[in-house]
Design a protein around this motif. Sequence first.
Motif, PDB file in Angstrom:
ATOM      1  N   ARG A  33       0.751  -1.200   0.029  1.00  0.00           N
ATOM      2  CA  ARG A  33       0.086   0.138  -0.019  1.00  0.00           C
ATOM      3  C   ARG A  33       0.952   1.113  -0.095  1.00  0.00           C
ATOM      4  N   LEU A  34       1.804   1.209   0.723  1.00  0.00           N
ATOM      5  CA  LEU A  34       2.876   2.424   0.828  1.00  0.00           C
ATOM      6  C   LEU A  34       3.545   2.405  -0.635  1.00  0.00           C
ATOM      7  N   SER A  35       4.002   1.571  -1.310  1.00  0.00           N
ATOM      8  CA  SER A  35       4.367   1.567  -2.593  1.00  0.00           C
ATOM      9  C   SER A  35       3.459   2.211  -3.550  1.00  0.00           C
ATOM     10  N   VAL A  42       3.848  10.219  -6.682  1.00  0.00           N
ATOM     11  CA  VAL A  42       4.884  10.940  -7.817  1.00  0.00           C
ATOM     12  C   VAL A  42       4.322  11.076  -9.159  1.00  0.00           C
ATOM     13  N   LEU A  43       3.387  10.026  -9.465  1.00  0.00           N
ATOM     14  CA  LEU A  43       2.646  10.135 -10.897  1.00  0.00           C
ATOM     15  C   LEU A  43       1.806  11.590 -10.847  1.00  0.00           C
ATOM     16  N   ASN A  44       1.067  11.799  -9.919  1.00  0.00           N
ATOM     17  CA  ASN A  44       0.104  13.029  -9.824  1.00  0.00           C
ATOM     18  C   ASN A  44       1.072  14.503 -10.070  1.00  0.00           C
ATOM     19  N   ASP A  45       2.231  14.281  -9.211  1.00  0.00           N
ATOM     20  CA  ASP A  45       3.194  15.292  -9.387  1.00  0.00           C
ATOM     21  C   ASP A  45       3.673  15.566 -10.670  1.00  0.00           C
ATOM     22  N   LEU A  46       4.098  14.468 -11.179  1.00  0.00           N
ATOM     23  CA  LEU A  46       4.570  14.570 -12.666  1.00  0.00           C
ATOM     24  C   LEU A  46       3.327  14.996 -13.482  1.00  0.00           C
TER      25      LEU A  46
END
Length: 51
Positions: A33-35, A42-46
Amino acid sequence: MEATKVSKQTLSQRLNSLPSHLFALVFEQVIERLSAWIFYTVLNDLCADVA
């Protein structure tokens, strides 16, 4: 299922009382879940940087 608030000490005591094979299963789920959370964060930030 609603989240239940517990103290760090209570959580530690509960985890210490688990048999090792059950602890391993819980730990594996936490890591998965953490992964996933890190990946999507990270995907949302990108995606936000591209937009």
